[in-house]
Design a protein around this motif. Structure first.
Motif, short mmCIF file in Angstrom:
data_model
loop_
_atom_site.label_atom_id
_atom_site.label_comp_id
_atom_site.label_asym_id
_atom_site.label_seq_id
_atom_site.Cartn_x
_atom_site.Cartn_y
_atom_site.Cartn_z
N VAL A 46 -7.57 -6.08 -8.54
CA VAL A 46 -6.98 -4.98 -9.29
C VAL A 46 -7.31 -3.62 -8.65
CG1 VAL A 46 -6.91 -3.82 -11.53
CG2 VAL A 46 -7.09 -6.31 -11.43
N LYS A 47 -8.55 -3.49 -8.15
CA LYS A 47 -8.95 -2.22 -7.53
C LYS A 47 -8.09 -1.92 -6.30
CE LYS A 47 -13.77 -2.05 -9.07
NZ LYS A 47 -15.19 -1.97 -8.64
N ALA A 48 -7.84 -2.95 -5.50
CA ALA A 48 -7.00 -2.76 -4.30
C ALA A 48 -5.58 -2.38 -4.70
CB ALA A 48 -6.99 -4.03 -3.46
N GLU A 49 -5.07 -2.98 -5.79
CA GLU A 49 -3.72 -2.66 -6.26
C GLU A 49 -3.63 -1.20 -6.70
OE1 GLU A 49 -0.50 -4.16 -9.65
OE2 GLU A 49 -2.31 -5.33 -9.24
N GLU A 50 -4.65 -0.74 -7.46
CA GLU A 50 -4.65 0.65 -7.90
C GLU A 50 -4.79 1.59 -6.69
OE1 GLU A 50 -4.10 1.88 -10.90
OE2 GLU A 50 -3.68 -0.17 -11.53
N ARG A 51 -5.63 1.20 -5.74
CA ARG A 51 -5.80 1.99 -4.54
C ARG A 51 -4.50 2.09 -3.76
NH1 ARG A 51 -7.70 6.01 -1.57
NH2 ARG A 51 -8.45 5.44 0.50
N PHE A 52 -3.75 0.98 -3.69
CA PHE A 52 -2.46 0.96 -3.00
C PHE A 52 -1.48 1.92 -3.67
CE2 PHE A 52 1.81 -0.81 -2.34
CZ PHE A 52 1.84 -0.82 -0.95
N LYS A 53 -1.47 1.93 -5.01
CA LYS A 53 -0.57 2.85 -5.73
C LYS A 53 -0.97 4.30 -5.44
CE LYS A 53 0.45 -0.33 -9.54
NZ LYS A 53 0.30 -0.58 -11.00
N GLU A 54 -2.28 4.57 -5.42
CA GLU A 54 -2.76 5.92 -5.16
C GLU A 54 -2.39 6.36 -3.75
OE1 GLU A 54 -6.94 8.27 -5.99
OE2 GLU A 54 -7.04 6.30 -5.07
N ILE A 55 -2.51 5.45 -2.79
CA ILE A 55 -2.16 5.75 -1.40
C ILE A 55 -0.67 6.03 -1.28
CG2 ILE A 55 -2.01 4.76 0.92
CD1 ILE A 55 -4.55 3.13 0.15
N SER A 56 0.15 5.21 -1.95
CA SER A 56 1.61 5.40 -1.91
C SER A 56 2.01 6.74 -2.52
CB SER A 56 2.30 4.24 -2.65
OG SER A 56 2.03 3.01 -2.04
N GLU A 57 1.35 7.10 -3.63
CA GLU A 57 1.63 8.38 -4.29
C GLU A 57 1.29 9.55 -3.37
OE1 GLU A 57 -0.51 10.81 -7.84
OE2 GLU A 57 0.26 8.84 -8.42
N ALA A 58 0.14 9.44 -2.68
CA ALA A 58 -0.25 10.50 -1.76
C ALA A 58 0.74 10.63 -0.61
CB ALA A 58 -1.66 10.22 -1.23
N ASN A 59 1.21 9.49 -0.10
CA ASN A 59 2.16 9.51 1.01
C ASN A 59 3.51 10.08 0.57
OD1 ASN A 59 2.99 8.66 3.79
ND2 ASN A 59 4.41 7.41 2.61
N ASP A 60 3.91 9.80 -0.68
CA ASP A 60 5.17 10.34 -1.17
C ASP A 60 5.16 11.87 -1.16
OD1 ASP A 60 6.30 7.89 -1.56
OD2 ASP A 60 5.81 7.77 -3.69
N ILE A 61 3.98 12.46 -1.42
CA ILE A 61 3.87 13.92 -1.44
C ILE A 61 3.67 14.48 -0.03
CG2 ILE A 61 2.54 15.88 -2.30
CD1 ILE A 61 4.18 14.49 -4.45
N LEU A 62 2.65 13.98 0.67
CA LEU A 62 2.32 14.55 1.97
C LEU A 62 3.28 14.12 3.07
CD1 LEU A 62 -1.58 14.23 1.96
CD2 LEU A 62 -0.14 16.09 1.11
N GLY A 63 3.97 12.98 2.86
CA GLY A 63 4.91 12.52 3.86
C GLY A 63 6.27 13.20 3.80
N ASP A 64 6.47 14.03 2.77
CA ASP A 64 7.72 14.77 2.60
C ASP A 64 7.43 16.25 2.84
OD1 ASP A 64 9.69 16.44 0.97
OD2 ASP A 64 10.64 14.47 0.83
N THR A 65 8.06 16.84 3.82
CA THR A 65 7.75 18.22 4.21
C THR A 65 7.88 19.20 3.05
OG1 THR A 65 8.52 17.76 6.46
CG2 THR A 65 8.32 20.07 5.81
N LYS A 66 8.95 19.08 2.26
CA LYS A 66 9.17 20.01 1.15
C LYS A 66 8.13 19.82 0.06
CE LYS A 66 12.66 21.46 -2.22
NZ LYS A 66 14.02 21.22 -2.76
#
Length: 395
Positions: A46-66
């Motif tokens: 479960v911890k890895a799953e939550e960590r994966f969601k957190e990583i994806s959320e961070a990438n959605d923000i920082l991976g988009d220039t705007k």
């Protein structure tokens, strides 16, 4: 995501990159962490799953220039728990104001608000926090659809050459029974709690407020007087559809592909979310892969390795190539067939790495055996292990 979460979460720390990281560094860090924490590689964790969601959320923000620019601006302005006044502000402390007023478009009457800021700040952050006004009033806002994720399994050849595959998706879409209004009569009313904005303000100390999704309308801005029997007033219902998705050439196992606008449809004219496709690639019986290069092991006879010659080598999906084998080629040597590997992003191809494996015959009869016996007699004075023993003595 609430305003508070957006401001307080340190996405750079989540990905383990500095604030001045390049797009390439962010992408590299995300891919590494996503592979380590992907649910497929951490079954039941479960911890890895939550960590994966957190990583994806961070990438959605920082991976988009705007989005990254907006995030950096918001963090710089509010990231330390208060709004720092500019020169000349009375008292030198924090301002006492409601972020809802700031993001809603500025002070009333067209003048400047506290600290001399006008409506321009609202223009900068209005889109970021999904707030807006029309003619000084409030209005329901378009809502972006949710992102969805799916998986696809490709053959080795499909991954190298690219393929179009059907994906059957199940997601939330506007309810057909009520046309997405949530009301069986098609006449929902504006939520009185948030006045149609879908958000409410709450005090958090320090003299300012933060916004969260409205608890009464769940962020929709609308409330159904007569809830739809199908969607129970949510305006969303489960929908299934089949899409033909193009997987680009050269994808690797575990790669996550983003398809913009292919996710859940938005509400009230809002854009659709994105579709993320995780690619799984089957092994090939002959070929392997190292980055952009393909690999293959080719058996050769002892005579070919010793005397040299030309060797035909298979390629993936194309005609064989002929490589020149130098005399005295040792077992395990790797040669290169240029341009016969995987497709790169720029359209060029990697190479085919050919490893030589000297094949030793199990049975020798007739002339072949006689010839080898003669060779052994001719080289009886040679000891290939002499240097090995000498080195062992000196060690």
């Amino acid at each position: 995501m609430s305003t508070k979460d957006f401001i307080e979460k340190d996405y750079y720390k989540v990905l383990g990159v500095p604030k001045d990281a390049t797009d390439a560094e962010i992408k590299k860090a995300y891919r590494k962490l996503a592979r380590e924490n992907h649910p497929d590689a951490n079954k039941g964790n479960v911890k890895a799953e939550e960590r994966f969601k957190e990583i994806s959320e961070a990438n959605d923000i920082l991976g988009d220039t705007k989005k990254r620019k907006e995030y950096d601006e918001a963090r710089a302005l509010f990231g330390n728990g208060g709004f720092r006044p500019g020169p000349g502000a009375a008292g030198g402390g924090t301002f006492n104001f409601d972020l809802g007023d700031l993001f809603g478009g500025g002070a009333q009457g067209g003048g400047q608000g506290a600290g001399g800021f006008g409506g321009g700040i609202g223009d900068v952050f209005g889109g970021l926090f999904n707030r807006g006004t029309a003619g000084g009033g409030t209005r329901t806002q378009p809502r972006r659809g949710q992102d969805i994720e799916s998986e696809v399994t490709l053959s080795f050849t499909e991954a190298i050459e690219g393929a179009t595959v059907p994906l059957r998706m199940s997601s939330q879409a506007p309810c057909k029974a009520c046309s997405g209004t949530g009301d069986k009569n098609g006449t929902p009313r504006v939520c009185p709690t948030c006045v149609g904005t879908g958000q409410v303000s709450r005090g958090s100390g320090g003299g300012f407020s933060l916004t969260d999704p409205c608890p009464d309308c769940k962020g929709r801005g609308l409330i159904a007087e007569h809830p739809c029997d199908v969607c129970k007033g949510s305006g969303r219902a489960k929908s299934s559809r089949t899409m033909q998705v193009r997987i680009p050439a050269g994808v690797s196992d575990g790669q996550r592909i983003r398809l913009r606008g292919k996710g859940t449809p938005g509400e009230r004219g809002g854009p659709a979310g994105d579709l993320y496709v995780v690619v799984h690639v089957k092994d090939h019986s002959v070929f392997g892969r190292k980055g952009d290069n393909l690999t293959v092991t080719v058996p050769v006879t002892y005579a070919e390795a010793a005397l040299g010659g030309e060797v035909r080598v298979p390629t993936l999906g194309g005609p064989p190539v002929t490589l020149k084998l130098p005399a005295g080629t040792p077992n395990g040597r790797t040669m290169r067939a240029r341009g016969k590997g995987a497709v790169r992003k720029d359209g060029t191809r990697g190479d085919l790495l050919v490893t030589v494996e000297v094949s030793v015959p199990k049975d020798l009869t007739g002339k072949a055996r006689e010839a080898l016996e003669a060779y052994r007699e001719a080289t009886a004075d040679e000891d290939p292990r002499a240097e090995l023993f000498e080195a062992a003595k000196g060690a």
